[in-house]
Scaffold this motif. Structure first.
Motif, PDB file in Angstrom:
ATOM      1  N   THR A 257       0.861  -1.130   0.079  1.00  0.00           N
ATOM      2  CA  THR A 257       0.024   0.049   0.039  1.00  0.00           C
ATOM      3  C   THR A 257       0.945   1.208  -0.250  1.00  0.00           C
ATOM      4  O   THR A 257       1.980   1.350   0.986  1.00  0.00           O
ATOM      5  N   HIS A 258       0.644   2.172  -0.852  1.00  0.00           N
ATOM      6  CA  HIS A 258       1.613   3.143  -0.917  1.00  0.00           C
ATOM      7  C   HIS A 258       1.453   4.183  -0.140  1.00  0.00           C
ATOM      8  O   HIS A 258       0.680   5.230  -0.665  1.00  0.00           O
ATOM      9  N   TRP A 259       2.184   4.268   0.947  1.00  0.00           N
ATOM     10  CA  TRP A 259       1.825   5.485   2.100  1.00  0.00           C
ATOM     11  C   TRP A 259       2.159   6.701   1.612  1.00  0.00           C
ATOM     12  O   TRP A 259       1.939   7.691   2.192  1.00  0.00           O
ATOM     13  N   GLN A 260       2.952   6.848   0.456  1.00  0.00           N
ATOM     14  CA  GLN A 260       3.694   7.997   0.292  1.00  0.00           C
ATOM     15  C   GLN A 260       3.017   8.556  -1.249  1.00  0.00           C
ATOM     16  O   GLN A 260       3.340   9.666  -1.486  1.00  0.00           O
ATOM     17  N   HIS A 261       2.154   7.980  -1.420  1.00  0.00           N
ATOM     18  CA  HIS A 261       1.193   8.300  -2.562  1.00  0.00           C
ATOM     19  C   HIS A 261       0.545   9.655  -2.211  1.00  0.00           C
ATOM     20  O   HIS A 261      -0.175   9.887  -1.375  1.00  0.00           O
TER      21      HIS A 261
ATOM     22  N   ILE B 173       5.227   9.295   6.996  1.00  0.00           N
ATOM     23  CA  ILE B 173       6.075   9.594   5.817  1.00  0.00           C
ATOM     24  C   ILE B 173       7.539   8.960   5.909  1.00  0.00           C
ATOM     25  O   ILE B 173       8.027   8.964   6.934  1.00  0.00           O
ATOM     26  N   THR B 174       7.949   8.591   4.969  1.00  0.00           N
ATOM     27  CA  THR B 174       9.469   8.284   4.546  1.00  0.00           C
ATOM     28  C   THR B 174       9.808   9.092   3.573  1.00  0.00           C
ATOM     29  O   THR B 174       9.215  10.050   2.817  1.00  0.00           O
ATOM     30  N   ASN B 175      11.101   9.302   3.323  1.00  0.00           N
ATOM     31  CA  ASN B 175      11.820  10.206   2.302  1.00  0.00           C
ATOM     32  C   ASN B 175      13.247   9.635   1.961  1.00  0.00           C
ATOM     33  O   ASN B 175      13.536   8.750   2.806  1.00  0.00           O
TER      34      ASN B 175
ATOM     35  N   TRP C  38       3.595  12.578  10.640  1.00  0.00           N
ATOM     36  CA  TRP C  38       3.700  13.647  10.002  1.00  0.00           C
ATOM     37  C   TRP C  38       5.109  14.274   9.905  1.00  0.00           C
ATOM     38  O   TRP C  38       5.412  15.287   9.167  1.00  0.00           O
ATOM     39  N   GLY C  39       5.938  13.992  10.665  1.00  0.00           N
ATOM     40  CA  GLY C  39       7.164  14.611  11.069  1.00  0.00           C
ATOM     41  C   GLY C  39       8.426  14.068  10.190  1.00  0.00           C
ATOM     42  O   GLY C  39       9.542  14.430  10.613  1.00  0.00           O
ATOM     43  N   LEU C  40       7.996  13.447   8.981  1.00  0.00           N
ATOM     44  CA  LEU C  40       9.140  13.640   7.998  1.00  0.00           C
ATOM     45  C   LEU C  40      10.421  12.377   8.291  1.00  0.00           C
ATOM     46  O   LEU C  40      11.316  12.359   7.526  1.00  0.00           O
ATOM     47  N   VAL C  41      10.142  11.465   9.372  1.00  0.00           N
ATOM     48  CA  VAL C  41      11.267  10.498   9.485  1.00  0.00           C
ATOM     49  C   VAL C  41      10.555   9.443   9.534  1.00  0.00           C
ATOM     50  O   VAL C  41       9.308   9.123   9.863  1.00  0.00           O
ATOM     51  N   ALA C  42      11.139   8.421   8.823  1.00  0.00           N
ATOM     52  CA  ALA C  42      10.495   7.136   8.564  1.00  0.00           C
ATOM     53  C   ALA C  42      10.258   6.141   9.711  1.00  0.00           C
ATOM     54  O   ALA C  42      11.029   6.499  10.432  1.00  0.00           O
ATOM     55  N   PHE C  43       9.396   5.404   9.795  1.00  0.00           N
ATOM     56  CA  PHE C  43       8.918   4.513  10.805  1.00  0.00           C
ATOM     57  C   PHE C  43       9.957   3.675  11.141  1.00  0.00           C
ATOM     58  O   PHE C  43      10.750   3.270  10.024  1.00  0.00           O
ATOM     59  N   ASP C  44      10.791   3.454  12.321  1.00  0.00           N
ATOM     60  CA  ASP C  44      10.090   3.732  13.261  1.00  0.00           C
ATOM     61  C   ASP C  44      10.771   5.005  14.077  1.00  0.00           C
ATOM     62  O   ASP C  44      12.136   4.888  14.165  1.00  0.00           O
ATOM     63  N   ALA C  45      10.039   6.000  14.555  1.00  0.00           N
ATOM     64  CA  ALA C  45      10.775   6.941  15.349  1.00  0.00           C
ATOM     65  C   ALA C  45       9.901   7.685  16.129  1.00  0.00           C
ATOM     66  O   ALA C  45       9.222   8.988  15.849  1.00  0.00           O
ATOM     67  N   THR C  46       9.569   7.300  17.505  1.00  0.00           N
ATOM     68  CA  THR C  46       8.672   7.947  18.152  1.00  0.00           C
ATOM     69  C   THR C  46       9.642   8.770  19.327  1.00  0.00           C
ATOM     70  O   THR C  46      10.400   8.250  20.012  1.00  0.00           O
ATOM     71  N   ALA C  47       9.325   9.861  19.480  1.00  0.00           N
ATOM     72  CA  ALA C  47      10.058  10.966  20.455  1.00  0.00           C
ATOM     73  C   ALA C  47       9.105  10.612  21.700  1.00  0.00           C
ATOM     74  O   ALA C  47       8.155  11.116  21.834  1.00  0.00           O
ATOM     75  N   LEU C  48       9.948  10.593  22.854  1.00  0.00           N
ATOM     76  CA  LEU C  48       9.589  10.621  24.176  1.00  0.00           C
ATOM     77  C   LEU C  48      10.399  11.423  24.912  1.00  0.00           C
ATOM     78  O   LEU C  48      11.616  11.070  25.148  1.00  0.00           O
ATOM     79  N   TRP C  49       9.804  12.332  25.904  1.00  0.00           N
ATOM     80  CA  TRP C  49      10.401  13.207  26.664  1.00  0.00           C
ATOM     81  C   TRP C  49       9.859  12.971  27.858  1.00  0.00           C
ATOM     82  O   TRP C  49       8.734  13.041  28.207  1.00  0.00           O
ATOM     83  N   VAL C  50      11.010  12.806  28.815  1.00  0.00           N
ATOM     84  CA  VAL C  50      10.536  12.971  30.433  1.00  0.00           C
ATOM     85  C   VAL C  50      11.206  13.943  31.078  1.00  0.00           C
ATOM     86  O   VAL C  50      12.268  14.368  30.806  1.00  0.00           O
ATOM     87  N   ARG C  51      10.563  14.420  32.158  1.00  0.00           N
ATOM     88  CA  ARG C  51      11.114  15.575  33.001  1.00  0.00           C
ATOM     89  C   ARG C  51      12.056  15.073  33.957  1.00  0.00           C
ATOM     90  O   ARG C  51      12.856  16.004  34.598  1.00  0.00           O
ATOM     91  N   ASP C  52      11.840  13.740  34.502  1.00  0.00           N
ATOM     92  CA  ASP C  52      12.573  13.020  35.670  1.00  0.00           C
ATOM     93  C   ASP C  52      12.933  11.866  34.859  1.00  0.00           C
ATOM     94  O   ASP C  52      12.520  10.765  35.138  1.00  0.00           O
TER      95      ASP C  52
END
Lengths: 533, 533
Positions: free
Chosen positions: B69-73, B83-85, B346-360
């Motif tokens: 399935t063409h997710w970049q279509h 998105i991949t690029n 939507w963030g332009l980096v191909a799967f997989d790349a989840t950003a997680l920030w913690v304060r502690d």
């Protein structure tokens, strides 16, 4: 970046990778950068304007490469191998070019179906029996990111299975009434296969909340002192107890069935509930293989206990028929609820690619399927396809099957076996050298391509403490160098003595040749003799 | 495969990828293969002899591609973009060429340090305040595989934090004695930052086993009916309770603070213990943004409750200053214990790349650090480096920071913002078309690049059931085509009516242009009008 810029950057990347592998033998294996080396060099915020890729590619070589430890180097003998190869690089190029989050069959049908196919190929390559094959309709394989993920995933399934067994027992004790629930608690779903026979699989059990709340705190996961820390970590994540059973030097640190029986009996008498045992084929410390046949037989008497066989490193050697007895294939096929091995260690597929097989996929899906409206598909609803998200913890998944397909086809079974036998041959070379060195000892017999040794000079008597000190210094002296990497470990204390500090020499890398092993061992001997001076 | 064979196969792969993107607009977006299409074509076992790569590459095009399935279509409007690029493809090539399991800093120092750097870049790009930055020494970011993994990871931290708060409360109530434990239960570690101030962070609390056993079954995770299923799944995995709080059409399905307060008060009175709430910035169903400022204020009265903000899809739009108020940046900075967004949507980096920030970060490491002898390093022991394995569930990890680095440098902040604004522009085009179609209605106001609509002919009155039926048929008619993909969903039932079946039109893909949106909408209108006939 437009298409023609990519063509140029892509060719250059291919060339850079070719250069890297042309030169790798001449490079130091170990990065000797100091903590913070890269943080110091890079700006503290993203650039405002886009940069040319040629600049970025140059920075990869100049800034990133010095901080890379070269796991493909012929003198990389640390941890276990983590092999990558050209097939894996090509697969990642193609896979990322058609990237998708992979949670449903229809995210890209090819991704799911190729995974079903290659996991059956690998099940056959490793001799796993039919109920582990996806084509059986009951079990099957999935590619996960790591052995730890596999362990945590099956632990969730094992916990639910244990609660079902307890629910069923309560039903049969109380004449179809569990804590006020009616016979609705047990519903047939017609599936009956695998090691549990009809006992658990044939029923879909609704676990009463109060049984869950009262039983879970009593549930215990078991491993040995030699089980990888992923077992303990899985238990900690689930908020459950982990018990590391003792192992002994006289058994080469293998988990014994009588220890299992005694502990599970005691714990059961004390009101605890065994829900899972991890048996290991090829421990990280010493490559030891637990006594799975005997342990499996004992667990028959503890029906709440799920047996997971973790063969993260050694499992791929099941591709060699001559090793299947050593690696306990028959007991695995007889007793294990699940089995996992890492393609991405010795198994020629780049990280990440952990193979997990279960004999009863419904144990996973009943524990992990949460399908909201926005994830429903006609194919998923009809049950005609696998939606792998329901076999795993996370929702999204990479197209990992492609690299397994590329590797298995490019090498063929023959090439795969030849690669494994190459590592075994190198281990034989090393074993002979260690055994003929009067000042060194193997602490356990060689296991496949892993040798665990220590420096033990023959000139006088040394205490355990002295030997530990000597070997710590030997390892520190090795660790400070760029031309070899070996990992340390500590074997369990016994007889009131402190644990045994020792050094692991791990073979199996694809580029390692006899000369590298000889050179590496000569270096160990030379550094050791300098220590004594 | 040797080096020169790889050079050839690598060039060919680059060319094949260039061809793919040259032709993608002319291809059908949707794979219309039937379940089993690939399983049927492939042999049922691995080949005995290795095969030429040219054959394998040909099979990729002929056997795999039809099932993609063409997710970049440009006409991919389903789910959310993934998105991949070219930057991501190049990064995966380089990363796989130096593949390593990444669990320790010294597995390859560059991998860990680049992750620290790019996660601080991204924290600044998105406006997260200093305590979320790694350079603060207290918090920091990590790249994980998916938003579900992020949610499960912080849930473990949240559970432990809750148990610490309960332990501390018991200590202060009982004069430094908790269930027979001495004051050793509370030890200062000198860290004191973030939303909890000194309350939890300043102490390292040893949680008594009996408190854990008695409290855990009472602990509840909260989300709304619109929280992604990853919340419920995380709770199920941990064996804990999840409560989906109601949301209402009049609030555009945003979670309201008064609902939170009322439920938490009731539950607390009934002996339950709130341990975590997931607030969402941009729900999957409708792109709705929960009332984080008000919810955060309420949670101050429930100190056992950890606040995780899941902005899997919408979070990357924090890169646009004009959207920060809408996306509740200030309340996130004020109240959230952790925040995650997917670069890989939507963030332009191909799967997989989840950003997680913690304060502690200590909330993660105290819950997840299990370091055996064979994983110890001088650098890790000294505390001078981050060993990211202690921030996550699994041990091994891919070199994901490289693709984030390549993307942020290649696009720059300007290019990143331009890409996001492109998606917002397309959504404006679509919004105008829907609003000027008398036979269609938006069910909630447009959120960023997501529009949720249904067919609602204006010729006569329709019941909810009739409308659901019409829209189910409309979606089925769209789903059977190869030239467009849209996902359905169901909004919650209200006032005794059944839930609302509707269709999501999700924009943001990099190749989508105005003509594609117009064409897509025309098709929806045409198919809808055929339905009525």
């Amino acid at each position: 970046m437009d298409i023609e810029a990519f063509r140029k950057a892509g060719y250059q990347a291919v060339d850079a990778i070719c250069d890297y592998y042309t030169k790798i033998r001449e490079m130091p294996v170990n990065s000797t950068v100091e903590p913070g080396y890269l943080v110091k060099q890079l700006p503290d915020h993203a650039p405002e304007k886009g940069e040319e890729f040629a600049v970025i590619a140059k920075d990869f070589q100049e800034q990133i490469m010095p901080g890379i430890t070269h796991w493909q180097h012929p003198s990389f003998f640390a941890f276990f191998p983590s092999i990558t190869n050209f097939e894996s690089i090509l697969a990642d190029m193609y896979a990322t070019s058609v990237s998708n989050p992979g949670f449903n069959w229809n995210c890209s049908p090819a991704c799911t179906e190729l995974e079903m196919v290659v996991m059956d190929w690998a099940a056959k390559l490793f001799g796993l029996e039919k109920s582990f094959h996806g084509s059986s309709g009951a079990g099957g394989g999935i590619i996960l990111g790591s052995a730890s993920e596999a362990c945590l995933t099956v632990a969730v399934a094992a916990r639910e299975r244990c609660l079902r067994v307890l629910t069923e027992d309560a039903v049969s004790l109380n004449g179809n009434h569990v804590n006020g629930k009616s016979e609705d608690s047990v519903q047939s779903n017609g599936i009956s296969t695998g090691v549990d026979g009809a006992r658990v699989k044939a029923t879909q059990v609704v676990i009463p909340d109060d049984l869950r709340a009262s039983s879970t705190p009593k549930m215990v996961m078991y491993g040995s002192t030699q089980t990888h820390s992923i077992g303990k970590k899985a238990a900690i994540i689930l908020g459950m107890q982990f018990r590391a059973l003792p192992t002994y030097r006289k058994d080469d640190y293998a988990l014994r069935a009588d220890v299992v029986r005694q502990t599970l009996e005691e714990d059961t008498e004390n009101g605890l509930i065994p829900f899972m045992l991890i048996a290991t084929v090829g421990t990280t410390n010493t490559g030891t293989i637990d006594h799975i046949a005997d342990i499996g037989a004992v667990l028959k008497d503890f029906p709440t206990t799920y047996l997971h066989v973790d063969a993260a490193w050694a499992g791929v050697c099941l591709a060699l028929p001559e090793l299947r007895q050593t690696l306990q294939l028959d007991p695995i096929n007889e007793y294990a609820h699940s089995f996992s091995t890492n393609f991405h260690k010795w198994g020629l597929v780049a990280f990440d690619a952990t193979a997990l097989w279960v004999r009863d996929r419904e144990l996973l899906t009943s524990a992990l399927d949460v399908t909201p409206a926005y994830l429903r598909t006609a194919q998923g609803d009809s049950g005609s396809v696998i939606d792998y998200r329901n076999w795993q913890l996370a929702l999204g998944r990479r197209f990992r099957s492609l690299k397994v397909w590329f590797v298995l086809r490019s090498y063929g079974v023959e090439g795969y076996q030849k690669h494994l036998r190459g590592g075994l041959d190198m281990a034989n070379v090393l074993e002979e050298m260690i055994q003929s060195s009067p000042d060194f000892e193997l602490l356990v017999p060689k296991s496949l391509a892993l040798l665990v040794f220590r420096y033990h000079p023959s000139d006088r008597q040394y205490s355990q403490t002295e030997l530990n000190d000597l070997n710590r210094r030997l390892h520190a002296s090795l660790a400070s160098r760029g031309d070899i990497i070996l990992t340390q470990t500590v074997l369990p204390a016994e007889n009131g003595e402190e644990g045994t500090f020792c050094i692991r020499f791990s073979l199996g890398n694809a580029r390692t040749e006899k000369q590298d092993v000889v050179q590496g061992w000569d270096l160990v001997v030379r550094l050791a003799s300098q220590l004594k001076k």
